[in-house]
Design an enzyme around this catalytic site. Structure first.
Site, PDB file in Angstrom:
ATOM      1  N   ASP A 106     -84.979  12.638  90.787  1.00 43.69           N
ATOM      2  CA  ASP A 106     -83.884  11.839  91.352  1.00 43.69           C
ATOM      3  C   ASP A 106     -82.494  12.210  90.853  1.00 43.69           C
ATOM      4  O   ASP A 106     -81.485  11.668  91.320  1.00 43.69           O
ATOM      5  CB  ASP A 106     -84.147  10.341  91.087  1.00 43.69           C
ATOM      6  CG  ASP A 106     -84.413  10.028  89.606  1.00 43.69           C
ATOM      7  OD1 ASP A 106     -83.872  10.733  88.739  1.00 43.69           O
ATOM      8  OD2 ASP A 106     -85.162   9.074  89.324  1.00 43.69           O
ATOM      9  N   HIS A 121     -90.671  18.933  87.817  1.00 42.62           N
ATOM     10  CA  HIS A 121     -91.167  18.743  89.184  1.00 42.62           C
ATOM     11  C   HIS A 121     -90.078  18.995  90.224  1.00 42.62           C
ATOM     12  O   HIS A 121     -90.169  18.520  91.353  1.00 42.62           O
ATOM     13  CB  HIS A 121     -91.755  17.325  89.337  1.00 42.62           C
ATOM     14  CG  HIS A 121     -93.034  17.147  88.576  1.00 42.62           C
ATOM     15  ND1 HIS A 121     -93.609  15.925  88.332  1.00 42.62           N
ATOM     16  CD2 HIS A 121     -93.873  18.057  88.002  1.00 42.62           C
ATOM     17  CE1 HIS A 121     -94.729  16.081  87.639  1.00 42.62           C
ATOM     18  NE2 HIS A 121     -94.905  17.366  87.413  1.00 42.62           N
ATOM     19  N   CYS A 129     -85.607  25.303 104.401  1.00 39.14           N
ATOM     20  CA  CYS A 129     -86.482  25.578 105.550  1.00 39.14           C
ATOM     21  C   CYS A 129     -87.503  26.641 105.136  1.00 39.14           C
ATOM     22  O   CYS A 129     -87.122  27.732 104.689  1.00 39.14           O
ATOM     23  CB  CYS A 129     -85.643  26.076 106.731  1.00 39.14           C
ATOM     24  SG  CYS A 129     -86.668  26.641 108.097  1.00 39.14           S
ATOM     25  N   GLY A 193     -91.230   6.069  79.707  1.00 34.72           N
ATOM     26  CA  GLY A 193     -91.509   5.714  81.108  1.00 34.72           C
ATOM     27  C   GLY A 193     -92.421   6.667  81.846  1.00 34.72           C
ATOM     28  O   GLY A 193     -92.145   7.024  82.984  1.00 34.72           O
ATOM     29  N   GLU A 221     -96.709   0.197  79.731  1.00 34.96           N
ATOM     30  CA  GLU A 221     -98.166   0.120  79.603  1.00 34.96           C
ATOM     31  C   GLU A 221     -98.705   1.188  78.656  1.00 34.96           C
ATOM     32  O   GLU A 221     -97.993   2.135  78.320  1.00 34.96           O
ATOM     33  CB  GLU A 221     -98.802   0.331  80.980  1.00 34.96           C
ATOM     34  CG  GLU A 221     -98.546  -0.801  81.930  1.00 34.96           C
ATOM     35  CD  GLU A 221     -98.611  -0.334  83.364  1.00 34.96           C
ATOM     36  OE1 GLU A 221     -99.636  -0.591  84.002  1.00 34.96           O
ATOM     37  OE2 GLU A 221     -97.664   0.292  83.845  1.00 34.96           O
ATOM     38  N   ALA A 237     -87.520   0.461  78.747  1.00 44.83           N
ATOM     39  CA  ALA A 237     -86.631   1.409  78.067  1.00 44.83           C
ATOM     40  C   ALA A 237     -85.315   0.737  77.687  1.00 44.83           C
ATOM     41  O   ALA A 237     -84.749   1.002  76.621  1.00 44.83           O
ATOM     42  CB  ALA A 237     -86.376   2.612  78.985  1.00 44.83           C
TER      43      ALA A 237
HETATM   44  P1  OAD Z   1     -95.933   6.814  86.735  1.00 49.09           P
HETATM   45  O1  OAD Z   1     -95.554   5.937  87.873  1.00 49.09           O
HETATM   46  O2  OAD Z   1     -97.279   7.401  86.734  1.00 49.09           O
HETATM   47  O3  OAD Z   1     -95.756   6.006  85.373  1.00 49.09           O
HETATM   48  C1  OAD Z   1     -94.604   5.292  85.084  1.00 49.09           C
HETATM   49  C2  OAD Z   1     -94.793   4.548  83.781  1.00 49.09           C
HETATM   50  O4  OAD Z   1     -93.576   3.894  83.476  1.00 49.09           O
HETATM   51  C3  OAD Z   1     -95.874   3.471  83.824  1.00 49.09           C
HETATM   52  O5  OAD Z   1     -96.821   3.724  82.789  1.00 49.09           O
HETATM   53  C4  OAD Z   1     -95.125   2.162  83.574  1.00 49.09           C
HETATM   54  O6  OAD Z   1     -95.820   1.292  82.693  1.00 49.09           O
HETATM   55  C5  OAD Z   1     -93.857   2.633  82.914  1.00 49.09           C
HETATM   56  N1  OAD Z   1     -92.679   1.785  83.167  1.00 49.09           N
HETATM   57  C6  OAD Z   1     -92.351   1.065  84.251  1.00 49.09           C
HETATM   58  N2  OAD Z   1     -91.150   0.486  84.116  1.00 49.09           N
HETATM   59  C7  OAD Z   1     -90.685   0.842  82.885  1.00 49.09           C
HETATM   60  C8  OAD Z   1     -89.492   0.577  82.145  1.00 49.09           C
HETATM   61  N3  OAD Z   1     -88.513  -0.174  82.638  1.00 49.09           N
HETATM   62  N4  OAD Z   1     -89.375   1.118  80.910  1.00 49.09           N
HETATM   63  C9  OAD Z   1     -90.370   1.886  80.384  1.00 49.09           C
HETATM   64  N5  OAD Z   1     -91.515   2.167  81.042  1.00 49.09           N
HETATM   65  C10 OAD Z   1     -91.671   1.679  82.279  1.00 49.09           C
HETATM   66  O7  OAD Z   1     -94.784   7.925  86.650  1.00 49.09           O
HETATM   67  P2  OAD Z   1     -94.849   9.383  85.997  1.00 49.09           P
HETATM   68  O8  OAD Z   1     -95.613   9.371  84.731  1.00 49.09           O
HETATM   69  O9  OAD Z   1     -93.453   9.866  85.970  1.00 49.09           O
HETATM   70  O10 OAD Z   1     -95.454  13.811  90.515  1.00 49.09           O
HETATM   71  O11 OAD Z   1     -95.662  10.180  87.081  1.00 49.09           O
HETATM   72  C11 OAD Z   1     -95.881  11.533  86.909  1.00 49.09           C
HETATM   73  C12 OAD Z   1     -95.906  12.236  88.233  1.00 49.09           C
HETATM   74  O12 OAD Z   1     -96.825  11.593  89.114  1.00 49.09           O
HETATM   75  C13 OAD Z   1     -94.597  12.175  89.009  1.00 49.09           C
HETATM   76  O13 OAD Z   1     -93.649  13.128  88.581  1.00 49.09           O
HETATM   77  C14 OAD Z   1     -95.052  12.429  90.409  1.00 49.09           C
HETATM   78  C15 OAD Z   1     -96.222  11.486  90.428  1.00 49.09           C
HETATM   79  O14 OAD Z   1     -97.191  11.678  91.375  1.00 49.09           O
HETATM   80  C16 OAD Z   1     -95.401  14.459  91.681  1.00 49.09           C
HETATM   81  O15 OAD Z   1     -95.065  13.902  92.710  1.00 49.09           O
HETATM   82  C17 OAD Z   1     -95.796  15.891  91.584  1.00 49.09           C
END
Ligand code: OAD
Length: 252
Positions: A106, A121, A129, A193, A221, A237
């Site tokens: 993002d 990523h 394209c 996060g 979590e 965070a």
């Molecule tokens: P996830 O959605 O798997 O995990 C996000 C984590 O952030 C969760 O464990 C939540 O508990 C935690 N969380 C939520 N709100 C929070 C806050 N305010 N402060 C701290 N923690 C918080 O996201 P990613 O681990 O980034 O890949 O996912 C990894 C990859 O899976 C992404 O880059 C994407 C996705 O599929 C691709 O699309 C290739």
């Protein structure tokens, strides 16, 4: 105050470490209003990642992705960095953060002022394209998306793909090796996060650990690898990073 001891230890680690890096995921952008992928209210509850974010599904029918993007990525236009992003920006400004390694696409770390952001990523801001190679901005493509689904390139091709990694694609080589090098040489990694379930990105903290790096987890979590962390905060965070950085600033 909850986590008072942990906060104190973290401040000590930040002031005494030589090379500090952050490793972030969707949770740090949750407080900017972008939903996470997993967990309660996560995007993958509503969409099937195989269908909307895999390379094979995209090549078969790009509309699968663009329908999802119209809902999910449209949010990227008007978002601002969260308190967590801003604290990491500040940590770099005061000379205590070498780099941010992120799985996010993002661009919010850059917006928060971090100058060395390693995007494992990719990023969805540039769209290319696959037929002729022409590049577009997100704004350009979202305008086209209002007219037709999937959006089309000027060449007539219908495979406009963001520079983000889809499931089934390898990670871009340069950021991955840069992140691995940093993991080997850092002595403190702030992991913020992320569910730590998507590989190879999730290997980065494991590599750091195996090279003696101190690891800190700030995540709502638990993750499958919580045992490797020296300090754990199961909270938002914004509850940890701004006050810790403020305290470090007062000490330096
Ligand atoms: P996830 O959605 O798997 O995990 C996000 C984590 O952030 C969760 O464990 C939540 O508990 C935690 N969380 C939520 N709100 C929070 C806050 N305010 N402060 C701290 N923690 C918080 O996201 P990613 O681990 O980034 O890949 O996912 C990894 C990859 O899976 C992404 O880059 C994407 C996705 O599929 C691709 O699309 C290739």
């Amino acid at each position: 105050m909850v986590y008072q001891q942990e906060m104190k230890r973290l401040v000590e680690l930040i002031t005494s470490s030589n090379t500090i890096v952050a490793f972030t995921g969707a949770g740090i952008s949750a407080e900017s209003g972008i939903p996470t992928f997993r967990g309660k209210g996560g995007v993958w509850e509503k969409y099937d990642p195989e269908k909307v974010a895999s390379i094979w599904s995209f090549l078969e029918n790009p509309a699968n992705y663009w329908e999802f993007a119209r809902d999910f990525e449209a949010r990227f236009f008007n978002v601002e960095p969260s308190p967590g992003h801003l604290a990491l920006g500040e940590l770099e400004k005061i000379g205590r953060l070498e780099a941010v390694i992120t799985q996010n696409v993002d661009g919010l770390h850059q917006k928060a002022g971090n100058t060395r952001v390693i995007e494992l990523h990719g990023n969805t801001a540039v769209i290319r394209c696959l037929d002729c190679g022409k590049e577009y901005t997100r704004e350009d493509v979202f305008e086209r998306l209002e007219i037709e689904l999937p959006p089309r390139c000027d060449c007539g091709g219908n495979k406009l793909k963001p520079d983000a990694v889809f499931f089934g694609e390898p990670l871009p080589e340069k950021p991955l090796s840069e992140a691995m090098d940093l993991a080997r040489k850092s002595d403190l990694m702030l992991v913020v996060g992320t569910s730590l379930v998507v590989y190879p990105a999730a290997e980065i903290p494991l590599i750091a650990r195996s090279h003696g790096c101190h690891l800190v987890l700030i995540n709502l979590e638990q993750t499958p690898v919580d045992d490797i962390f020296d300090i754990k905060f199961y909270t938002r965070a914004s509850e940890v990073l701004p006050s810790v950085v403020e305290e470090v600033r007062g000490i330096l």
